[in-house]
Design an enzyme around this catalytic site. Structure first.
Site, PDB file in Angstrom:
ATOM      1  CG  HIS A  29      -4.732   1.366  13.089  1.00  0.00           C
ATOM      2  ND1 HIS A  29      -5.062   2.705  13.067  1.00  0.00           N
ATOM      3  CD2 HIS A  29      -4.434   1.032  11.815  1.00  0.00           C
ATOM      4  CE1 HIS A  29      -4.972   3.142  11.823  1.00  0.00           C
ATOM      5  NE2 HIS A  29      -4.586   2.151  11.038  1.00  0.00           N
ATOM      6  CD  GLU A  30      -2.076  -1.717  10.945  1.00  0.00           C
ATOM      7  OE1 GLU A  30      -2.660  -1.961   9.867  1.00  0.00           O
ATOM      8  OE2 GLU A  30      -1.562  -0.611  11.203  1.00  0.00           O
ATOM      9  CD  GLU A  37      -2.936   1.174   2.307  1.00  0.00           C
ATOM     10  OE1 GLU A  37      -2.464   0.862   3.407  1.00  0.00           O
ATOM     11  OE2 GLU A  37      -4.072   1.610   2.139  1.00  0.00           O
ATOM     12  CG  HIS A  85      -6.897  -1.199   8.529  1.00  0.00           C
ATOM     13  ND1 HIS A  85      -7.644  -0.227   7.906  1.00  0.00           N
ATOM     14  CD2 HIS A  85      -5.785  -0.566   8.992  1.00  0.00           C
ATOM     15  CE1 HIS A  85      -7.000   0.942   7.996  1.00  0.00           C
ATOM     16  NE2 HIS A  85      -5.879   0.757   8.657  1.00  0.00           N
ATOM     17  CD  GLU A 126      -5.047   3.883   7.148  1.00  0.00           C
ATOM     18  OE1 GLU A 126      -5.023   3.672   8.368  1.00  0.00           O
ATOM     19  OE2 GLU A 126      -4.619   3.067   6.312  1.00  0.00           O
ATOM     20  CB  ALA A 179       1.530  -1.930  11.700  1.00  0.00           C
ATOM     21  CG  MET A 180       0.406  -3.170   4.992  1.00  0.00           C
ATOM     22  SD  MET A 180      -0.598  -1.739   4.497  1.00  0.00           S
ATOM     23  CE  MET A 180      -1.835  -2.567   3.491  1.00  0.00           C
ATOM     24  CD  GLU A 181      -4.388  -1.567   6.083  1.00  0.00           C
ATOM     25  OE1 GLU A 181      -3.356  -1.201   6.679  1.00  0.00           O
ATOM     26  OE2 GLU A 181      -5.021  -0.836   5.315  1.00  0.00           O
ATOM     27  CG  ASN A 182      -0.065  -6.940   4.413  1.00  0.00           C
ATOM     28  OD1 ASN A 182      -0.087  -6.179   3.468  1.00  0.00           O
ATOM     29  ND2 ASN A 182       0.897  -6.914   5.331  1.00  0.00           N
TER      30      ASN A 182
HETATM   31 ZN   LIG Z   1      -4.237   1.975   9.038  1.00  0.00          ZN
END
Ligand SMILES: [Zn+2]
Length: 895
Positions: free
Chosen positions: A337-338, A166, A341, A360, A302-305
């Site tokens: 948070h993640e 992303e 998502h 977000e 961090a990333m919500e894959n």
């Molecule tokens: Zn986020």
């Protein structure tokens, strides 16, 4: 809304992914939603990707083939996909599986981030399979497939691979329709070293040795999802797991770090059932991992894959030798948070980056709500107001943008990840939840999830669902706050007491630092107020709105602080509020103090109005409020650089909070309130910053002990104590810290030490830190934050250094953050002399439409240069008129 028809059988559907999509209807042919923006021609729609990848970690490249089942919707001889840094060796297309393929010519255009495949004849609409063979690059920053190097527990060199896609970096891994509304299913196969563990969105379905030291790992089929959520990692990992709500939750870490993953694992297991219930749709994948990366980025943590969240170690691992209470709270918050998502963003995705805030803003709001739910003693309700302040910091300049904004370029999509999208989004949602009521709001969210699962939405879809659930009139308020930039200013008229009730007139305008005149915007603002009795709410209508509130006590506007606006009181009202300040709750103290400070700094009222409120925060107040008061003084201390007398007066005011530090003690105590544990390092750091003799002496004593024994400082206070030493570093202490940074194996602690090395006030040492940043020693991902840390005390030095070393520095900053990195070094400097060079850099580096961060920084520098003199002189005068006596200081009393 696009309906996806799966026309070709997907390969290797070995694992049943629960209810992946609404029933597919083969007769239903894809129609392309032409109302959505796109950078690709709308000629084809992908349904399924089967991707096989072989990474060559040591030479930073990979080979791959991808078979894409797609629907051609318009007759065409060419197909255009997104692709970056790829070399193509073959391209074929077959109408349906098993049919003889046509060979195409693939021509990559790196600048356009596309590959165009041209076939010998026109392809008529229908189902096809496109196969591409190609090789690509493994990056060293978090873009596409990337490598993170680290020291293993044994001290050897380790390298693991991860992906980060992303906003638009899947195109560095797989040629694809890399836009969020092109949802498809994915089957990933990876050939990796036999000793490694490979991780993706869904579990492995098979693994077989290939006989050459490699094994082939096949993952199951993902549900329908956008390209930016695909994930792959491989390395010398271990995985800790737990069952929660019928799903396996796991944390994947570099081997040896398992024990440090337990905090995050327990958090994850705790949050999952809560979300299943809140969203009303159970988590749809068979497992949920959170994968730790030994490195960092200036751009994200961090990333919500979907099914395989990625988090940099410092926001995931709990290391008793190093992790502070604030870090531990951030681990929970980041995970919440993640995980939010997984529904908001992954199950239901924004149609285009214009609506990024749906992802977000919502995930940020949900993380805070979840923290309040599980940890009511962490002060998260005060953090909510902090989020509002963070957003308003950006929103109060003319260079701001509305929450829903028009995104045209990839760079603009990257820039959209800012305080407006996250923090204003979060604040507006909190306000709208307050407007709807929590139950109606939740019913609306549940309906939205059910209605749009596996599909794409725009902001209007969310408002429709919440209105239908019973929040009549919400769309009007919501639209005002999401489609207009800026902050409403509510100016309160003189309060009149009649029959035990307070009557006032509210006048609506706009709060801005640099857009004072000109056409004012207008909002429907839900204003909540109290005056000693029950709180009342009105919605402002146009410029002037009358309001009557129960009671004749001090009038508090924005009671509960859920409103996204600033409040300007009359001097009499703000004085009444000051006298009653200790009777307000922490949230209102915090909100009123920050409101007043912003209004004073912008010149809407004198500095004295704000300073009096900050001064009214007793050392015994709520920990988060004390923290804010101290940080406010600390900020003013920097503003008054060069004015020794005023700085001494401010140091004395910060020193008055010594009593609180004495009360909570210098070392952590078992079972102490979390707020004490949070406040302690803040007081140590800030007292140290202004040279409090006792704190500085203790820091030096602990540092000396730490050089002999690394356990001499409690782990949770290590950063705080060392920050006092590092800021005041001498060549000797700096070298000692440097040696520690060089030899520390734990990645998060290591990077923290390198950042501390960059915080020295001493110019020569700051210069040394900049050289160290590009020396290669810290590793590829720490340097950018070192340079940023130097810029705090030496903005011009850091700026000059970066401009003269652009070739060395650029590869050390991740692509998504580059346009903000240089601007960020000087945006708070107030140095107008730097503007021409900053603008020249922007002009040379970015196209006009991608220069927003540069313009923003220029605006901020100009504003500061024009206003700092007033802020300094008014503050100095107030400090002189309100000295802290030594007796008061010792008792921690305020006037
Ligand atoms: Zn986020």
């Amino acid at each position: 809304m696009k309906s996806v028809a799966l026309l070709l059988a997907s390969a290797g559907m070995l694992i049943a992914v629960p209810s992946a999509a609404p029933a597919q209807n083969a007769a239903q042919v894809d129609t392309v939603d032409t109302s959505l923006p796109t950078q690709l021609p709308r000629t084809a729609v992908p349904h399924h990707y089967a991707l096989t990848v072989t990474p060559h970690a040591e030479r930073l490249s990979f080979d791959a083939t991808v078979a894409i089942d797609l629907e051609i919707v318009k007759p065409t001889q060419t197909l255009v996909l997104n692709a970056v840094d790829m070399t193509f060796s073959s391209a074929t297309i077959a109408p349906g599986a098993g049919t003889a393929p046509l060979t195409g010519q693939a021509v990559a255009n790196n600048a356009a981030e596309t590959v165009t495949v041209t076939f010998p004849r026109t392809l008529t609409p229908g189902a096809y399979r496109l196969e591409l063979t190609y090789s690509g690059r493994i990056n060293t920053q978090a873009n596409g497939l990337f490598a993170l190097d680290y020291k293993t527990k044994e001290g050897a060199d380790g390298r693991s691979l991860f992906t980060q896609f992303e906003a638009a970096d899947a195109r560095r891994f797989v040629p694809s329709w890399d836009e969020p509304d092109y949802k498809a299913k994915w089957d990933l196969t990876a050939r990796v070293p036999e000793s490694e563990m490979a991780v993706s969105n869904v579990p492995t379905v098979s693994s077989r040795p290939l006989g050459n030291g490699l094994k082939e790992v096949r993952f199951g089929t993902t549900p329908t999802m956008p390209s930016y959520l695909l994930f792959f990692a491989t390395g010398d990992f271990e995985r800790v797991t737990k069952m929660s709500a019928g799903r396996e939750v796991g944390i994947v870490v570099s081997r040896g770090n398992g024990p440090k993953a337990m905090t995050a694992l327990n958090d994850e297991a705790q949050i999952l059932p809560y979300y299943n219930e809140y969203f009303g749709t159970p988590y749809p994948l068979p497992k949920l991992d959170n994968v730790a990366g030994p490195g960092q980025s200036l751009f994200f943590s961090a990333m919500e894959n979907w099914g395989a969240i990625f988090t940099f170690e410092r926001r995931l691992l709990d290391d008793p030798a190093f992790t502070s209470t604030a870090d531990r709270h951030a681990i929970f918050g980041t995970e919440a948070h993640e995980m939010a998502h997984q529904w908001f963003g992954d199950l239901v995705t924004m149609a285009w980056w214009d609506d990024l805030w749906l992802n977000e803003g919502f995930a940020s709001w949900m993380a805070n709500k979840t923290t309040q739910h599980f940890h009511p003693d962490w002060g998260a309700e005060v953090d909510h107001v902090g989020a509002r302040e963070n957003a308003m910091g950006l929103d109060s300049f003319a260079t701001t943008h509305p929450i829903v904004q028009h995104i045209r370029t990839v760079e603009q999509a990257n820039q959209a990840f800012d305080s407006i999208t996250y923090r204003k989004g979060e604040s507006v949602i909190a306000m709208l939840e307050g407007f709807a009521g929590p139950d109606v709001w939740q019913r609306g969210i549940q309906a939205y999830m059910r209605r749009h699962a596996y599909q794409n939405t725009t902001t209007a879809d969310l408002w429709a669902a919440v209105e239908e659930a019973g929040a009549t009139g919400l769309t009007k308020v919501a639209t005002d706050f999401t489609t207009q930039p800026g902050i409403p200013l509510i100016t309160v008229g003189p309060a009149r007491c009649v029959d035990g009730r307070t009557s006032v007139t509210l006048t609506q305008g706009e709060f801005s630092n640099d857009r004072r005149s000109g056409a004012s915007l207008s909002w429907h603002v839900p204003v909540r107020a109290s005056a000693g009795g029950a709180a009342t709410q009105v919605i402002t209508q146009g410029r002037s709105t009358p309001m009557t509130v129960e009671g004749c006590g001090p009038l508090l506007i924005n009671a509960g602080q859920t409103g996204y606006y600033r409040t300007l009181y009359t001097p009499a009202e703000i004085e009444a509020l000051r006298l009653a300040f200790s009777t307000l709750g922490p949230v209102d103290q915090y909100g009123a103090m920050q409101d007043a400070l912003a209004l004073s700094r912008s010149g809407h009222q004198p500095m004295s109005s704000a300073l009096a409120l900050i001064d009214a925060i007793a050392p015994t107040a709520n920990g988060k409020v004390v923290e804010r008061a101290v940080l406010n003084w600390s900020g003013l201390y920097s503003d008054l650089n060069g004015d020794k007398a005023s700085q001494a007066a401010i140091a004395a005011r910060i020193g008055a909070y010594d009593v609180r530090l004495q009360a909570i003690g210098l070392t952590p105590r078992d079972g102490e309130p979390p707020m004490d544990a949070l406040l302690r390092p803040v007081l140590i750091t800030e007292l140290g910053k202004v040279g409090d003799p006792a704190v500085v002496a203790e820091a030096n004593r602990l540092f000396a002990a730490w050089t002999q024994d690394r356990n001499a400082i409690p782990g949770s206070l290590k950063s705080a104590w060392l920050s006092v030493v590092a800021r005041n570093a001498t060549p000797v202490t700096w070298n000692t810290l440097h040696e520690a940074a060089r030899t520390t194996r734990t990645q998060a602690e290591r990077s923290s030490l390198y950042e501390l090395l960059s915080s020295a006030k001493d110019e020569a040492l700051a210069r040394q830190a900049l050289q160290l940043a590009i020396s290669g020693e810290p590793g590829k991902t720490i340097s950018a934050s070192m340079i940023t840390a130097v810029a705090e005390a030496h903005p011009q030095m850091a700026f000059d250094f970066v401009l003269t070393h652009l070739t060395e520095v650029s590869p050390l900053v991740d692509l998504s953050g580059r346009s903000r990195f240089v601007a960020g070094l000087v945006s708070n400097s107030g140095m107008e002399a730097l503007i021409p060079r900053l603008e020249a850099y922007g002009k040379a580096t970015f196209t006009p439409e991608n220069r927003k961060p540069i313009q923003s920084a220029v605006t901020r520098i100009r504003w500061q240069a024009a206003n700092l003199g007033r802020i300094r002189s008014q503050t100095a005068a107030w400090l002189k008129a309100h000295p802290v006596t030594s007796a008061r200081r010792q008792r921690g009393e305020r006037g």
